[in-house]
Write a protein that holds these residues in place. Structure first.
Motif, PDB file in Angstrom:
ATOM      1  N   GLU A 106     -77.676  10.397 -72.128  1.00  0.00           N
ATOM      2  CA  GLU A 106     -76.973  11.414 -71.269  1.00  0.00           C
ATOM      3  C   GLU A 106     -77.570  11.633 -69.628  1.00  0.00           C
ATOM      4  O   GLU A 106     -76.785  12.090 -69.075  1.00  0.00           O
ATOM      5  N   ASN A 107     -78.801  11.399 -69.765  1.00  0.00           N
ATOM      6  CA  ASN A 107     -79.484  12.159 -68.403  1.00  0.00           C
ATOM      7  C   ASN A 107     -80.293  10.762 -68.331  1.00  0.00           C
ATOM      8  O   ASN A 107     -80.998  10.000 -68.856  1.00  0.00           O
ATOM      9  N   SER A 108     -80.469  10.565 -67.013  1.00  0.00           N
ATOM     10  CA  SER A 108     -81.159   9.530 -66.260  1.00  0.00           C
ATOM     11  C   SER A 108     -82.539   9.823 -65.749  1.00  0.00           C
ATOM     12  O   SER A 108     -83.403   8.898 -65.497  1.00  0.00           O
ATOM     13  N   GLU A 109     -82.735  11.145 -65.643  1.00  0.00           N
ATOM     14  CA  GLU A 109     -84.050  11.486 -64.902  1.00  0.00           C
ATOM     15  C   GLU A 109     -84.247  12.998 -65.295  1.00  0.00           C
ATOM     16  O   GLU A 109     -83.258  13.842 -65.679  1.00  0.00           O
ATOM     17  N   PHE A 110     -85.499  13.509 -65.139  1.00  0.00           N
ATOM     18  CA  PHE A 110     -85.837  14.948 -65.363  1.00  0.00           C
ATOM     19  C   PHE A 110     -86.711  15.529 -64.499  1.00  0.00           C
ATOM     20  O   PHE A 110     -87.713  14.743 -63.700  1.00  0.00           O
ATOM     21  N   LYS A 111     -86.826  16.566 -63.905  1.00  0.00           N
ATOM     22  CA  LYS A 111     -87.814  17.204 -63.172  1.00  0.00           C
ATOM     23  C   LYS A 111     -88.068  18.754 -63.480  1.00  0.00           C
ATOM     24  O   LYS A 111     -87.272  19.449 -64.090  1.00  0.00           O
ATOM     25  N   TRP A 112     -89.424  19.097 -63.451  1.00  0.00           N
ATOM     26  CA  TRP A 112     -89.828  20.437 -63.651  1.00  0.00           C
ATOM     27  C   TRP A 112     -90.157  21.056 -62.196  1.00  0.00           C
ATOM     28  O   TRP A 112     -90.488  20.484 -61.188  1.00  0.00           O
ATOM     29  N   ILE A 113     -89.073  21.932 -61.922  1.00  0.00           N
ATOM     30  CA  ILE A 113     -89.061  22.590 -60.523  1.00  0.00           C
ATOM     31  C   ILE A 113     -89.474  24.074 -60.414  1.00  0.00           C
ATOM     32  O   ILE A 113     -89.138  24.876 -61.468  1.00  0.00           O
ATOM     33  N   GLU A 114     -89.738  24.590 -59.314  1.00  0.00           N
ATOM     34  CA  GLU A 114     -89.607  26.008 -59.076  1.00  0.00           C
ATOM     35  C   GLU A 114     -88.212  26.404 -59.151  1.00  0.00           C
ATOM     36  O   GLU A 114     -87.080  25.878 -58.399  1.00  0.00           O
TER      37      GLU A 114
END
Length: 135
Positions: A106-114
């Protein structure tokens, strides 16, 4: 007006928030950044239970690895894709300590963000509003 009930969850790790990029295989909102989301398909499941299921399905994070920090009352968002349709969003904020992320299709990428950096991403409608309702 038609409506769809959806959970949207965020995982917090220290001061960062997890966002996911929806894959191009999705029916709607392709390639937009989002929280961990899913439709509440059955009346016999609570939004919180659906949120935990979606977190596991989309990230591989198990229920025992997360702790609920906050939930807010459902938010209504008019659909930009479909006429005469609204989304009933049930927002949740969880915390996890250094979780290992395993994305499904379902998702192609992830990021931890502020959290304040959410404005720099092309997101599903009202994601910033949903996130800040939880912080």
């Amino acid at each position: 007006m038609f409506s769809t009930n959806i959970v949207t969850s965020f995982i917090k790790n220290n001061d960062k928030i997890l966002i996911l990029k929806r894959s191009n295989k999705m029916k709607s909102m392709k390639c937009l950044w989002a929280g961990i989301s899913g439709i509440i398909e059955k009346d016999d499941i609570t939004p919180l239970d659906r949120a935990k299921i979606e977190i596991f399905e989309e990230t591989g994070i198990r229920e025992e690895e997360i702790e609920l920090l906050k939930e807010v009352k459902q938010m209504k968002i008019l659909s930009q894709q479909y006429k005469n349709h609204e989304w009933n969003i049930f927002p949740f904020l969880f915390k996890a300590k250094n979780p290992k992320i395993k994305l499904n299709w379902e998702n192609s990428e992830f990021k931890w963000i502020e959290p304040n950096d959410i404005k720099n991403y092309e997101t599903v409608p009202e994601l910033e509003k949903i996130l800040f309702s939880l912080l």
